[in-house]
Write a protein that holds these residues in place. Structure first.
Motif, PDB file in Angstrom:
ATOM      1  N   SER A 129      14.667  14.489 -13.053  1.00  0.00           N
ATOM      2  CA  SER A 129      14.629  14.046 -11.657  1.00  0.00           C
ATOM      3  C   SER A 129      13.305  13.362 -11.342  1.00  0.00           C
ATOM      4  O   SER A 129      13.266  12.308 -10.671  1.00  0.00           O
ATOM      5  N   ALA A 130      12.209  13.932 -11.849  1.00  0.00           N
ATOM      6  CA  ALA A 130      10.892  13.337 -11.616  1.00  0.00           C
ATOM      7  C   ALA A 130      10.787  11.981 -12.299  1.00  0.00           C
ATOM      8  O   ALA A 130      10.179  11.031 -11.765  1.00  0.00           O
ATOM      9  N   ARG A 131      11.371  11.856 -13.499  1.00  0.00           N
ATOM     10  CA  ARG A 131      11.353  10.567 -14.198  1.00  0.00           C
ATOM     11  C   ARG A 131      12.120   9.511 -13.395  1.00  0.00           C
ATOM     12  O   ARG A 131      11.669   8.363 -13.261  1.00  0.00           O
ATOM     13  N   ALA A 132      13.282   9.870 -12.859  1.00  0.00           N
ATOM     14  CA  ALA A 132      14.070   8.939 -12.059  1.00  0.00           C
ATOM     15  C   ALA A 132      13.309   8.516 -10.802  1.00  0.00           C
ATOM     16  O   ALA A 132      13.325   7.341 -10.413  1.00  0.00           O
ATOM     17  N   ASN A 133      12.634   9.491 -10.157  1.00  0.00           N
ATOM     18  CA  ASN A 133      11.856   9.159  -8.959  1.00  0.00           C
ATOM     19  C   ASN A 133      10.703   8.220  -9.296  1.00  0.00           C
ATOM     20  O   ASN A 133      10.383   7.296  -8.534  1.00  0.00           O
ATOM     21  N   ARG A 134      10.086   8.422 -10.457  1.00  0.00           N
ATOM     22  CA  ARG A 134       8.988   7.550 -10.862  1.00  0.00           C
ATOM     23  C   ARG A 134       9.493   6.128 -11.115  1.00  0.00           C
ATOM     24  O   ARG A 134       8.864   5.135 -10.708  1.00  0.00           O
ATOM     25  N   GLU A 135      10.637   5.991 -11.792  1.00  0.00           N
ATOM     26  CA  GLU A 135      11.199   4.662 -12.073  1.00  0.00           C
ATOM     27  C   GLU A 135      11.586   3.952 -10.776  1.00  0.00           C
ATOM     28  O   GLU A 135      11.398   2.732 -10.641  1.00  0.00           O
ATOM     29  N   ALA A 136      12.129   4.701  -9.810  1.00  0.00           N
ATOM     30  CA  ALA A 136      12.482   4.100  -8.526  1.00  0.00           C
ATOM     31  C   ALA A 136      11.240   3.615  -7.795  1.00  0.00           C
ATOM     32  O   ALA A 136      11.238   2.528  -7.185  1.00  0.00           O
ATOM     33  N   ALA A 137      10.153   4.403  -7.864  1.00  0.00           N
ATOM     34  CA  ALA A 137       8.905   4.003  -7.213  1.00  0.00           C
ATOM     35  C   ALA A 137       8.311   2.771  -7.888  1.00  0.00           C
ATOM     36  O   ALA A 137       7.760   1.879  -7.222  1.00  0.00           O
ATOM     37  N   ARG A 140       0.828  -1.208   0.000  1.00  0.00           N
ATOM     38  CA  ARG A 140       0.000   0.000   0.000  1.00  0.00           C
ATOM     39  C   ARG A 140       0.859   1.254   0.000  1.00  0.00           C
ATOM     40  O   ARG A 140       0.600   2.208  -0.744  1.00  0.00           O
ATOM     41  N   ASN A 141       1.885   1.300   0.828  1.00  0.00           N
ATOM     42  CA  ASN A 141       2.761   2.479   0.853  1.00  0.00           C
ATOM     43  C   ASN A 141       3.506   2.624  -0.471  1.00  0.00           C
ATOM     44  O   ASN A 141       3.719   3.750  -0.961  1.00  0.00           O
ATOM     45  N   ALA A 142       3.917   1.495  -1.049  1.00  0.00           N
ATOM     46  CA  ALA A 142       4.644   1.551  -2.314  1.00  0.00           C
ATOM     47  C   ALA A 142       3.748   2.094  -3.425  1.00  0.00           C
ATOM     48  O   ALA A 142       4.213   2.856  -4.286  1.00  0.00           O
ATOM     49  N   ARG A 143       2.475   1.709  -3.408  1.00  0.00           N
ATOM     50  CA  ARG A 143       1.559   2.230  -4.419  1.00  0.00           C
ATOM     51  C   ARG A 143       1.328   3.738  -4.239  1.00  0.00           C
ATOM     52  O   ARG A 143       1.259   4.493  -5.220  1.00  0.00           O
ATOM     53  N   ALA A 144       1.237   4.179  -2.990  1.00  0.00           N
ATOM     54  CA  ALA A 144       1.070   5.618  -2.731  1.00  0.00           C
ATOM     55  C   ALA A 144       2.304   6.386  -3.188  1.00  0.00           C
ATOM     56  O   ALA A 144       2.196   7.474  -3.791  1.00  0.00           O
TER      57      ALA A 144
END
Length: 371
Positions: free
Chosen positions: A142-150, A96-100
């Motif tokens: 930076s936002a793209r990298a954060n999205r891929e990490a998530a 659940r936290n990972a999806r958020a």
């Protein structure tokens, strides 16, 4: 008085002559009766030059399945000892936290993308500078990298089999909280088994990848696990003067498990050989002999040189030709030229030795010779 003595002498001579004439005649001194012996054939069969070693089995592919992210076990999707396919889901963690986090990263990425596109339009109208567009571009990356990490973090909450195999004992229970690196189970690909073993350096010139390998284990006394050498080490161990070889073995039915003790036989070469039963060999010091029987039923001794062995038979590399019958019993005190009495005895060979005399083995030998 003289006449009496003369008469006695005559009587003694007559009695001695009569005894000599009537006494039974003895045969020539030193002549022995024929020795009873049993014969067995010498045969030509294929002989395999081989080297033996020991090793421990291991799965061709084996891993410990670990948790890659911390989380609570939501569901376990496998049974202990179950066969699984590559990519099959094994464990689900509470995500659940990972999806958020992923949803937040997606929103930040979309906002950065919109800012970058608007900046491109404004710089075309000369409303903003190129440096401001560069700032938007950096924010977007930076936002793209954060999205891929998530996305990766969410993916790691679903633990899958990296290859097809058999899972071992379960190390976790539903509801348990796992830290990164905690063991969940083991996974082994048992379709093939690998084994490393040491081969003395004197065989180095005859070793090569692909040589046939046979393996035995006491748990399966009637089973031969077949395979071949898959790799050879690049150096000889200076302490043991041996080379490490790795073999890959078939494992029908996935019966053999990792960690079992194996007796390894590497088949170096196959060649035709003249063989005689082991009991036909008489060894005196450094010299070995076999006995045959000539047409006059006399024993003939042949000094021979021995080679390899197979199923109770010994290779003769020199000293014997034309595959004659050889004496297998009654020759322990026999000398060359002594008379013999050949007695037919079907039990002269051991049951294990008679295998090579079966029609199947004879046909195989004939086919090999024709080839």
């Amino acid at each position: 008085m003289g006449r009496v003595i003369t008469g006695l002498v005559v009587l003694v001579v007559i009695a001695a002559a009569a005894w000599w004439l009537l006494a039974p005649q003895e045969g020539p001194r030193g002549q022995r009766p024929p020795t009873a012996v049993n014969l067995a054939p010498s045969i030509e069969r294929d002989l395999v030059d081989q080297v033996e070693a020991v090793g421990t089995s291991r799965a061709a592919q084996a891993v410990v399945v670990l948790a890659e992210v911390p989380g609570r076990v939501a569901e376990i999707h496998f049974q202990q000892g179950q066969e699984v396919k590559r990519g099959q889901l094994l464990v689900s963690l509470d995500d659940r936290n990972a999806r958020a986090d992923l949803a937040r990263a997606e929103a930040e990425y979309q906002r950065a993308l919109d800012d970058y596109r608007r900046g491109q339009q404004l710089v075309a109208k000369r409303a903003i500078s190129e440096s401001e567009v560069d700032t938007f571009r950096t924010s977007l990356e930076s936002a793209r990298a954060n999205r891929e990490a998530a996305q990766a973090n969410l993916h790691d909450h679903r633990i899958r089999a990296p290859f097809a195999g058999v899972v071992g004992l379960r190390q976790v229970d539903g509801g348990a909280y796992l830290q990164t690196g905690d063991a969940i189970t083991t996974l082994d690909n048992l379709g093939h088994i690998e084994v490393d073993f040491q081969v003395p350096e004197r065989y180095l010139a005859r070793l090569s990848v692909g040589l046939p390998v046979l393996a035995r284990n006491d748990a399966f006394p009637n089973t031969l696990f077949q395979g071949g050498i898959s790799h050879l080490d690049s150096r000889v161990n200076s302490n043991s003067r041996s080379l490490t070889a790795r073999a890959r073995l078939n494992n029908p039915g996935d019966r053999m498990l990792p960690g079992q003790f194996l007796r390894i036989t590497v088949q170096l070469d196959r060649r035709p050989a003249l063989l005689v039963p082991e009991q036909a060999i008489i060894t005196q010091g450094a010299q070995s002999y076999v006995f045959t029987v000539d047409a006059a039923q006399n024993a003939v001794r042949h000094p021979v040189t021995l080679g390899g062995r197979r199923d109770g038979w010994v290779e003769i590399t020199s000293g014997l030709s034309d595959q004659p019958d050889v004496i297998v019993n009654g020759h322990s005190r026999l000398g060359s030229g002594q008379p013999v009495n050949v007695i037919d005895n079907p039990e002269a060979l051991l049951p294990g030795q008679r295998v090579l005399l079966t029609p199947e083995n004879q046909n195989v030998a004939a086919q090999d010779a024709a080839a």
